[in-house]
Scaffold this motif. Sequence first.
Motif, PDB file in Angstrom:
ATOM      1  N   LYS A 255       0.240   1.578  11.516  1.00  0.00           N
ATOM      2  CA  LYS A 255       0.506   0.134  11.466  1.00  0.00           C
ATOM      3  C   LYS A 255       0.823  -0.331  10.047  1.00  0.00           C
ATOM      4  O   LYS A 255       1.775  -1.071   9.826  1.00  0.00           O
ATOM      5  CB  LYS A 255      -0.697  -0.653  12.011  1.00  0.00           C
ATOM      6  N   THR A 256       0.018   0.116   9.090  1.00  0.00           N
ATOM      7  CA  THR A 256       0.225  -0.305   7.704  1.00  0.00           C
ATOM      8  C   THR A 256       1.540   0.239   7.169  1.00  0.00           C
ATOM      9  O   THR A 256       2.280  -0.471   6.485  1.00  0.00           O
ATOM     10  CB  THR A 256      -0.957   0.145   6.823  1.00  0.00           C
ATOM     11  N   TYR A 257       1.851   1.486   7.481  1.00  0.00           N
ATOM     12  CA  TYR A 257       3.118   2.076   7.040  1.00  0.00           C
ATOM     13  C   TYR A 257       4.282   1.268   7.607  1.00  0.00           C
ATOM     14  O   TYR A 257       5.222   0.917   6.885  1.00  0.00           O
ATOM     15  CB  TYR A 257       3.217   3.541   7.486  1.00  0.00           C
ATOM     16  N   LEU A 258       4.224   0.956   8.899  1.00  0.00           N
ATOM     17  CA  LEU A 258       5.292   0.178   9.537  1.00  0.00           C
ATOM     18  C   LEU A 258       5.399  -1.205   8.893  1.00  0.00           C
ATOM     19  O   LEU A 258       6.504  -1.684   8.620  1.00  0.00           O
ATOM     20  CB  LEU A 258       5.050   0.064  11.038  1.00  0.00           C
ATOM     21  N   ALA A 259       4.266  -1.845   8.622  1.00  0.00           N
ATOM     22  CA  ALA A 259       4.284  -3.166   7.986  1.00  0.00           C
ATOM     23  C   ALA A 259       4.919  -3.091   6.604  1.00  0.00           C
ATOM     24  O   ALA A 259       5.716  -3.969   6.225  1.00  0.00           O
ATOM     25  CB  ALA A 259       2.861  -3.722   7.899  1.00  0.00           C
ATOM     26  N   CYS A 260       4.591  -2.040   5.847  1.00  0.00           N
ATOM     27  CA  CYS A 260       5.178  -1.878   4.505  1.00  0.00           C
ATOM     28  C   CYS A 260       6.678  -1.625   4.600  1.00  0.00           C
ATOM     29  O   CYS A 260       7.459  -2.157   3.811  1.00  0.00           O
ATOM     30  CB  CYS A 260       4.489  -0.742   3.762  1.00  0.00           C
ATOM     31  N   ALA A 261       7.088  -0.819   5.567  1.00  0.00           N
ATOM     32  CA  ALA A 261       8.515  -0.540   5.755  1.00  0.00           C
ATOM     33  C   ALA A 261       9.264  -1.824   6.121  1.00  0.00           C
ATOM     34  O   ALA A 261      10.360  -2.079   5.606  1.00  0.00           O
ATOM     35  CB  ALA A 261       8.703   0.524   6.831  1.00  0.00           C
ATOM     36  N   LEU A 262       8.677  -2.643   6.980  1.00  0.00           N
ATOM     37  CA  LEU A 262       9.316  -3.917   7.352  1.00  0.00           C
ATOM     38  C   LEU A 262       9.348  -4.874   6.164  1.00  0.00           C
ATOM     39  O   LEU A 262      10.331  -5.599   5.981  1.00  0.00           O
ATOM     40  CB  LEU A 262       8.584  -4.551   8.542  1.00  0.00           C
ATOM     41  N   ALA A 263       8.285  -4.878   5.361  1.00  0.00           N
ATOM     42  CA  ALA A 263       8.269  -5.743   4.172  1.00  0.00           C
ATOM     43  C   ALA A 263       9.368  -5.333   3.197  1.00  0.00           C
ATOM     44  O   ALA A 263      10.032  -6.192   2.607  1.00  0.00           O
ATOM     45  CB  ALA A 263       6.902  -5.680   3.495  1.00  0.00           C
ATOM     46  N   LYS A 264       9.581  -4.023   3.039  1.00  0.00           N
ATOM     47  CA  LYS A 264      10.665  -3.565   2.156  1.00  0.00           C
ATOM     48  C   LYS A 264      12.021  -3.994   2.696  1.00  0.00           C
ATOM     49  O   LYS A 264      12.899  -4.398   1.936  1.00  0.00           O
ATOM     50  CB  LYS A 264      10.616  -2.045   2.016  1.00  0.00           C
ATOM     51  N   GLU A 265      12.203  -3.911   4.000  1.00  0.00           N
ATOM     52  CA  GLU A 265      13.459  -4.373   4.592  1.00  0.00           C
ATOM     53  C   GLU A 265      13.639  -5.865   4.368  1.00  0.00           C
ATOM     54  O   GLU A 265      14.748  -6.327   4.091  1.00  0.00           O
ATOM     55  CB  GLU A 265      13.513  -4.053   6.090  1.00  0.00           C
ATOM     56  N   ALA A 266      12.552  -6.617   4.483  1.00  0.00           N
ATOM     57  CA  ALA A 266      12.627  -8.061   4.240  1.00  0.00           C
ATOM     58  C   ALA A 266      13.049  -8.331   2.795  1.00  0.00           C
ATOM     59  O   ALA A 266      13.839  -9.243   2.540  1.00  0.00           O
ATOM     60  CB  ALA A 266      11.286  -8.722   4.544  1.00  0.00           C
ATOM     61  N   CYS A 267      12.542  -7.518   1.868  1.00  0.00           N
ATOM     62  CA  CYS A 267      12.965  -7.672   0.466  1.00  0.00           C
ATOM     63  C   CYS A 267      14.459  -7.385   0.340  1.00  0.00           C
ATOM     64  O   CYS A 267      15.175  -8.085  -0.372  1.00  0.00           O
ATOM     65  CB  CYS A 267      12.170  -6.724  -0.433  1.00  0.00           C
ATOM     66  N   ALA A 268      14.910  -6.366   1.032  1.00  0.00           N
ATOM     67  CA  ALA A 268      16.332  -6.022   0.975  1.00  0.00           C
ATOM     68  C   ALA A 268      17.192  -7.108   1.609  1.00  0.00           C
ATOM     69  O   ALA A 268      18.324  -7.323   1.192  1.00  0.00           O
ATOM     70  CB  ALA A 268      16.579  -4.686   1.655  1.00  0.00           C
TER      71      ALA A 268
ATOM     72  N   ARG B 115       0.834  -1.203   0.000  1.00  0.00           N
ATOM     73  CA  ARG B 115       0.000   0.000   0.000  1.00  0.00           C
ATOM     74  C   ARG B 115       0.866   1.250   0.000  1.00  0.00           C
ATOM     75  O   ARG B 115       0.539   2.251  -0.618  1.00  0.00           O
ATOM     76  CB  ARG B 115      -0.922   0.013   1.208  1.00  0.00           C
ATOM     77  N   TYR B 116       1.985   1.201   0.727  1.00  0.00           N
ATOM     78  CA  TYR B 116       2.921   2.326   0.794  1.00  0.00           C
ATOM     79  C   TYR B 116       4.310   1.855   0.332  1.00  0.00           C
ATOM     80  O   TYR B 116       5.185   1.594   1.147  1.00  0.00           O
ATOM     81  CB  TYR B 116       3.022   2.881   2.219  1.00  0.00           C
ATOM     82  N   PRO B 117       4.523   1.760  -0.977  1.00  0.00           N
ATOM     83  CA  PRO B 117       5.816   1.267  -1.466  1.00  0.00           C
ATOM     84  C   PRO B 117       6.981   2.191  -1.118  1.00  0.00           C
ATOM     85  O   PRO B 117       8.125   1.759  -1.129  1.00  0.00           O
ATOM     86  CB  PRO B 117       5.622   1.160  -2.979  1.00  0.00           C
ATOM     87  N   GLN B 118       6.702   3.442  -0.773  1.00  0.00           N
ATOM     88  CA  GLN B 118       7.765   4.380  -0.403  1.00  0.00           C
ATOM     89  C   GLN B 118       8.093   4.298   1.089  1.00  0.00           C
ATOM     90  O   GLN B 118       9.005   4.982   1.558  1.00  0.00           O
ATOM     91  CB  GLN B 118       7.362   5.817  -0.780  1.00  0.00           C
ATOM     92  N   ALA B 119       7.383   3.464   1.840  1.00  0.00           N
ATOM     93  CA  ALA B 119       7.613   3.341   3.283  1.00  0.00           C
ATOM     94  C   ALA B 119       9.065   2.968   3.565  1.00  0.00           C
ATOM     95  O   ALA B 119       9.667   2.186   2.824  1.00  0.00           O
ATOM     96  CB  ALA B 119       6.676   2.298   3.883  1.00  0.00           C
ATOM     97  N   ASP B 120       9.618   3.539   4.618  1.00  0.00           N
ATOM     98  CA  ASP B 120      11.029   3.315   4.938  1.00  0.00           C
ATOM     99  C   ASP B 120      11.201   3.321   6.447  1.00  0.00           C
ATOM    100  O   ASP B 120      10.715   4.239   7.124  1.00  0.00           O
ATOM    101  CB  ASP B 120      11.863   4.437   4.305  1.00  0.00           C
ATOM    102  N   VAL B 121      11.888   2.324   6.970  1.00  0.00           N
ATOM    103  CA  VAL B 121      12.077   2.252   8.425  1.00  0.00           C
ATOM    104  C   VAL B 121      12.884   3.438   8.950  1.00  0.00           C
ATOM    105  O   VAL B 121      12.787   3.777  10.124  1.00  0.00           O
ATOM    106  CB  VAL B 121      12.741   0.923   8.864  1.00  0.00           C
ATOM    107  N   ARG B 122      13.656   4.085   8.084  1.00  0.00           N
ATOM    108  CA  ARG B 122      14.444   5.238   8.513  1.00  0.00           C
ATOM    109  C   ARG B 122      13.608   6.508   8.606  1.00  0.00           C
ATOM    110  O   ARG B 122      14.081   7.526   9.088  1.00  0.00           O
ATOM    111  CB  ARG B 122      15.630   5.444   7.568  1.00  0.00           C
ATOM    112  N   ARG B 123      12.366   6.442   8.160  1.00  0.00           N
ATOM    113  CA  ARG B 123      11.487   7.622   8.187  1.00  0.00           C
ATOM    114  C   ARG B 123      10.316   7.463   9.153  1.00  0.00           C
ATOM    115  O   ARG B 123       9.340   8.203   9.071  1.00  0.00           O
ATOM    116  CB  ARG B 123      10.938   7.899   6.799  1.00  0.00           C
ATOM    117  N   ILE B 124      10.378   6.512  10.042  1.00  0.00           N
ATOM    118  CA  ILE B 124       9.284   6.293  10.988  1.00  0.00           C
ATOM    119  C   ILE B 124       9.237   7.449  11.981  1.00  0.00           C
ATOM    120  O   ILE B 124      10.259   7.877  12.513  1.00  0.00           O
ATOM    121  CB  ILE B 124       9.454   4.943  11.717  1.00  0.00           C
ATOM    122  N   ASP B 125       8.034   7.942  12.223  1.00  0.00           N
ATOM    123  CA  ASP B 125       7.807   9.041  13.163  1.00  0.00           C
ATOM    124  C   ASP B 125       7.636   8.444  14.562  1.00  0.00           C
ATOM    125  O   ASP B 125       6.684   7.706  14.811  1.00  0.00           O
ATOM    126  CB  ASP B 125       6.558   9.813  12.744  1.00  0.00           C
ATOM    127  N   TYR B 126       8.544   8.767  15.454  1.00  0.00           N
ATOM    128  CA  TYR B 126       8.509   8.224  16.804  1.00  0.00           C
ATOM    129  C   TYR B 126       7.919   9.221  17.800  1.00  0.00           C
ATOM    130  O   TYR B 126       8.331   9.267  18.954  1.00  0.00           O
ATOM    131  CB  TYR B 126       9.919   7.802  17.250  1.00  0.00           C
TER     132      TYR B 126
END
Length: 129
Positions: A103-116, A56-67
Amino acid sequence: MRDMGADGLLEALLAQDDSVCMGMPLEQKMQMAVGKAHAGYVADKIYNLVKRANLRYPQADVRRIDYAKERGLDRVLSGELATCGFATRGQDVVLFGPAGTGKTYLACALAKEACAWKDAHELHQVPRP
């Protein structure tokens, strides 16, 4: 090289800057070209995995998570999840919380990391009862 399917290597060799490579032994030039071609291959593979995942968010990135404090995210836990150790251990990650918390953004960011990390895992979104 193109006939052998080594387009990336040929492009890397042709892209070498003569002013930098002049006087280098052929072996060193080849090592540089192979490194560049391999990096391009890996980047393309990750891009294609992310594209096939249809996130859903292919641009999601774990380095851009808002804490922000109100979101209640644990930076250390998020960093640990970003290593994808859960995937290598055969574990799942379940994200739950109120709507609009990312939640969805975080899941997409983790999925991208898994791809990497070359761990292509399915993203399952389960509706709350």
